[in-house]
Design a protein around this motif. Structure first.
Motif, PDB file in Angstrom:
ATOM      1  N   THR A   1       0.983  -1.287   0.186  1.00  0.00           N
ATOM      2  CA  THR A   1      -0.026  -0.014   0.047  1.00  0.00           C
ATOM      3  C   THR A   1       0.935   1.196  -0.104  1.00  0.00           C
ATOM      4  OG1 THR A   1      -1.718  -1.078   1.320  1.00  0.00           O
ATOM      5  CG2 THR A   1      -1.807   1.249   1.182  1.00  0.00           C
ATOM      6  N   ILE A   2       0.579   2.225  -0.779  1.00  0.00           N
ATOM      7  CA  ILE A   2       1.264   3.230  -1.104  1.00  0.00           C
ATOM      8  C   ILE A   2       0.210   4.640  -1.064  1.00  0.00           C
ATOM      9  CG2 ILE A   2       3.374   2.532  -2.017  1.00  0.00           C
ATOM     10  CD1 ILE A   2       2.094   3.480  -4.694  1.00  0.00           C
ATOM     11  N   VAL A   3       0.807   5.880  -0.901  1.00  0.00           N
ATOM     12  CA  VAL A   3       0.055   6.986  -1.084  1.00  0.00           C
ATOM     13  C   VAL A   3       0.296   7.311  -2.568  1.00  0.00           C
ATOM     14  CG1 VAL A   3      -0.196   9.273  -0.604  1.00  0.00           C
ATOM     15  CG2 VAL A   3       0.825   7.647   1.041  1.00  0.00           C
ATOM     16  N   ALA A   4      -0.774   7.562  -3.322  1.00  0.00           N
ATOM     17  CA  ALA A   4      -0.934   7.570  -4.841  1.00  0.00           C
ATOM     18  C   ALA A   4      -1.623   9.070  -5.110  1.00  0.00           C
ATOM     19  CB  ALA A   4      -1.844   6.470  -5.386  1.00  0.00           C
ATOM     20  N   TYR A   5      -0.952   9.558  -6.182  1.00  0.00           N
ATOM     21  CA  TYR A   5      -1.638  10.828  -6.730  1.00  0.00           C
ATOM     22  C   TYR A   5      -1.508  10.648  -8.290  1.00  0.00           C
ATOM     23  CZ  TYR A   5      -2.241  15.669  -8.017  1.00  0.00           C
ATOM     24  OH  TYR A   5      -2.914  16.717  -8.685  1.00  0.00           O
ATOM     25  N   HIS A   6      -2.891  10.484  -8.780  1.00  0.00           N
ATOM     26  CA  HIS A   6      -3.289  10.357 -10.287  1.00  0.00           C
ATOM     27  C   HIS A   6      -2.614   9.021 -10.554  1.00  0.00           C
ATOM     28  CE1 HIS A   6      -4.400  14.729 -11.391  1.00  0.00           C
ATOM     29  NE2 HIS A   6      -5.053  14.093 -10.543  1.00  0.00           N
ATOM     30  N   GLY A   7      -2.694   8.092  -9.779  1.00  0.00           N
ATOM     31  CA  GLY A   7      -2.152   6.579 -10.135  1.00  0.00           C
ATOM     32  C   GLY A   7      -0.652   6.362  -9.917  1.00  0.00           C
ATOM     33  N   ALA A   8       0.152   7.423  -9.467  1.00  0.00           N
ATOM     34  CA  ALA A   8       1.569   7.221  -9.345  1.00  0.00           C
ATOM     35  C   ALA A   8       1.775   7.523  -7.886  1.00  0.00           C
ATOM     36  CB  ALA A   8       2.196   8.071 -10.253  1.00  0.00           C
TER      37      ALA A   8
ATOM     38  N   SER B   1       9.382  23.150  -4.930  1.00  0.00           N
ATOM     39  CA  SER B   1       8.524  22.465  -5.827  1.00  0.00           C
ATOM     40  C   SER B   1       7.085  22.321  -5.259  1.00  0.00           C
ATOM     41  CB  SER B   1       8.972  21.032  -6.345  1.00  0.00           C
ATOM     42  OG  SER B   1       9.271  20.197  -5.039  1.00  0.00           O
ATOM     43  N   ALA B   2       5.923  22.955  -5.912  1.00  0.00           N
ATOM     44  CA  ALA B   2       4.588  22.730  -5.435  1.00  0.00           C
ATOM     45  C   ALA B   2       4.095  21.566  -5.700  1.00  0.00           C
ATOM     46  CB  ALA B   2       4.037  24.119  -6.221  1.00  0.00           C
ATOM     47  N   LEU B   3       3.411  21.060  -4.821  1.00  0.00           N
ATOM     48  CA  LEU B   3       2.728  19.664  -5.025  1.00  0.00           C
ATOM     49  C   LEU B   3       1.175  19.904  -4.439  1.00  0.00           C
ATOM     50  CD1 LEU B   3       5.576  17.026  -4.368  1.00  0.00           C
ATOM     51  CD2 LEU B   3       4.066  17.523  -6.485  1.00  0.00           C
ATOM     52  N   PRO B   4       0.280  19.251  -5.150  1.00  0.00           N
ATOM     53  CA  PRO B   4      -1.226  19.430  -4.806  1.00  0.00           C
ATOM     54  C   PRO B   4      -1.543  19.023  -3.384  1.00  0.00           C
ATOM     55  CG  PRO B   4      -1.219  18.285  -6.568  1.00  0.00           C
ATOM     56  CD  PRO B   4       0.354  18.521  -6.624  1.00  0.00           C
ATOM     57  N   TYR B   5      -0.567  17.866  -2.764  1.00  0.00           N
ATOM     58  CA  TYR B   5      -1.108  17.346  -1.706  1.00  0.00           C
ATOM     59  C   TYR B   5       0.029  17.711  -0.867  1.00  0.00           C
ATOM     60  CZ  TYR B   5       2.397  14.358  -4.290  1.00  0.00           C
ATOM     61  OH  TYR B   5       3.666  13.973  -5.233  1.00  0.00           O
ATOM     62  N   LEU B   6       1.089  18.441  -0.714  1.00  0.00           N
ATOM     63  CA  LEU B   6       1.887  19.050   0.024  1.00  0.00           C
ATOM     64  C   LEU B   6       1.909  20.479   0.201  1.00  0.00           C
ATOM     65  CD1 LEU B   6       5.163  16.995  -0.646  1.00  0.00           C
ATOM     66  CD2 LEU B   6       3.480  16.381   0.910  1.00  0.00           C
ATOM     67  N   LYS B   7       0.619  20.952   0.476  1.00  0.00           N
ATOM     68  CA  LYS B   7       0.338  22.567   0.755  1.00  0.00           C
ATOM     69  C   LYS B   7       0.395  22.598   2.148  1.00  0.00           C
ATOM     70  CE  LYS B   7      -1.337  23.934  -3.514  1.00  0.00           C
ATOM     71  NZ  LYS B   7      -0.112  24.444  -3.940  1.00  0.00           N
ATOM     72  N   SER B   8       0.531  23.899   2.461  1.00  0.00           N
ATOM     73  CA  SER B   8       0.162  24.082   4.163  1.00  0.00           C
ATOM     74  C   SER B   8      -1.233  24.206   4.455  1.00  0.00           C
ATOM     75  CB  SER B   8       0.951  25.605   4.256  1.00  0.00           C
ATOM     76  OG  SER B   8       0.588  26.065   5.557  1.00  0.00           O
TER      77      SER B   8
ATOM     78  N   PRO C   1      -3.844  15.407   1.452  1.00  0.00           N
ATOM     79  CA  PRO C   1      -5.010  15.736   0.695  1.00  0.00           C
ATOM     80  C   PRO C   1      -4.947  15.503  -0.883  1.00  0.00           C
ATOM     81  CG  PRO C   1      -4.251  18.003   1.604  1.00  0.00           C
ATOM     82  CD  PRO C   1      -3.296  16.845   2.152  1.00  0.00           C
ATOM     83  N   ASN C   2      -6.088  15.076  -1.380  1.00  0.00           N
ATOM     84  CA  ASN C   2      -6.057  14.994  -3.018  1.00  0.00           C
ATOM     85  C   ASN C   2      -5.391  13.694  -3.383  1.00  0.00           C
ATOM     86  OD1 ASN C   2      -7.096  17.653  -3.404  1.00  0.00           O
ATOM     87  ND2 ASN C   2      -5.240  18.561  -2.902  1.00  0.00           N
TER      88      ASN C   2
END
Ligand SMILES: [Zn+2]
Length: 344
Positions: free
Chosen positions: A171-178, A201-208, A337-338
């Protein structure tokens, strides 16, 4: 079930053999170079290559049996090999299957007394993290310290840590399948940091975002005394002259100052917060989430929140969430999130 566990172990062993190739066996691997095709195979087969030490004075590991060795007072799973590092120095690596590596991470990162769900969340996040670090073009994947993930082989394992790895196998944390680029630190101090502000580097799941879970935990707030002798030459503070004020400047949206300005009789000296932290000691100034910096005759008094970079999962927050009954998937969903849970 024991049979399944044994079967998984045997599979790990076969994977290990296949990845290192016939040339590297029988063990010991000490004289073998894990390079070229061997490295590619190791990555493809998900063998994690952990750099244990570098330099010519590194002690020789001692083979215990075909699947274990001892080195520097610790026992490790997998094999070992020497590689030539980009610096030209010789590196000692431990090549170990993915989940055997995680066995040695979880209880080095968290107390085995922490809630089961928190340990399982850590296993999922740690598995995803190391997958994102495995690249064949490199001579190794991870270090054994906070720079990546803490790891000390079998010596740091616990029954609870191994159970968390087994319960979340694949089991892993996936974003858009990756696999997502996960991150975690000891305590965010009440608000996580944005990866863009920390690593660029901005990532949609590593926001403040605000984390109410870690309030009041042991690393939530801290205060440090930093003698001038420790930092003034490194930070060029004598150029400021007599200090008469300190200002936190250029706040990120998460409330962390990008720099600290020392105002003196001769000039102002602006120091990036990360440099101040490095000069004072990463364990002294535990985060860049500074609240106050005051100068007195003896040195600096610095107060702040949290411990570590603050991006992604807050381990103390996850500990409290697990203690209140949250599941591993709920903890992961809160801190990333996301994302969704995926499989490798
Ligand atoms: Zn937190």
């Amino acid at each position: 079930m024991p049979d399944c566990a044994e079967s998984k172990k045997e599979m790990n062993r076969r994977t290990f053999v296949a990845a290192l190739g016939a040339a590297a066996l029988p063990l010991p691997l000490a004289a073998q170079e894990l390079a070229g095709d061997g490295v590619v195979a190791a990555v493809n087969e998900r063998l994690v290559r952990v750099l244990l030490a570098s330099g010519d004075a590194v002690a020789e590991p001692k083979q215990i049996d075909a699947w274990h060795f001892s080195w520097n007072g610790r026992t490790y799973r997998g094999g070992y090999a020497y590689v030539q590092l980009a610096s030209g120095r010789r590196g000692l690596i431990n090549a170990v299957s993915l989940d055997d590596y995680l066995y040695g991470v979880i209880s080095r990162e968290l107390s085995p007394e922490w809630p089961k769900a928190t340990q399982e969340a850590q296993a999922i996040v740690a598995r995803t993290y190391v997958l994102s670090k495995m690249r064949p073009e490199k001579t190794y994947d991870v270090l054994t310290t906070d720079s990546n993930q803490r790891y000390a082989g079998i010596t740091s394992e616990s029954t609870a840590g191994r159970a968390a790895v087994d319960a979340t196998a694949g089991t892993i944390v996936a974003y858009h399948g990756a696999p997502a680029q996960t991150a975690f630190s000891a305590c965010c101090g009440g608000r996580t940091a944005d990866s863009k502000d920390v690593w660029g580097s901005a990532l949609p799941y590593l926001k403040s975002f605000v984390d109410p879970n870690c309030a009041g935990t042991p690393e939530y707030r801290w205060e440090a005394q930093v003698p001038y002798d420790t930092v003034q030459q490194i930070l060029d503070l004598p150029r400021a002259g007599t200090l008469h004020g300190v200002e936190l400047k250029n706040m990120t949206p998460s409330g962390r100052p990008r720099s600290v300005v020392f105002e003196g009789s001769a000039s102002s000296v602006e120091v990036p917060t990360g440099e101040l932290r490095a000069a004072a000691g990463m364990k002294v100034v535990r985060s860049t989430f500074l609240r106050t910096v005051t100068a007195s005759a003896g040195g600096l008094t610095i107060s702040g929140n949290g411990s570590g970079h603050g991006v992604g999962m807050c381990q103390w927050g996850a500990q409290r969430m697990g203690g209140k009954g949250a599941s591993a998937s709920e903890i992961v969903a809160f801190y990333f999130p996301n994302t969704t849970l995926g499989r490798v």
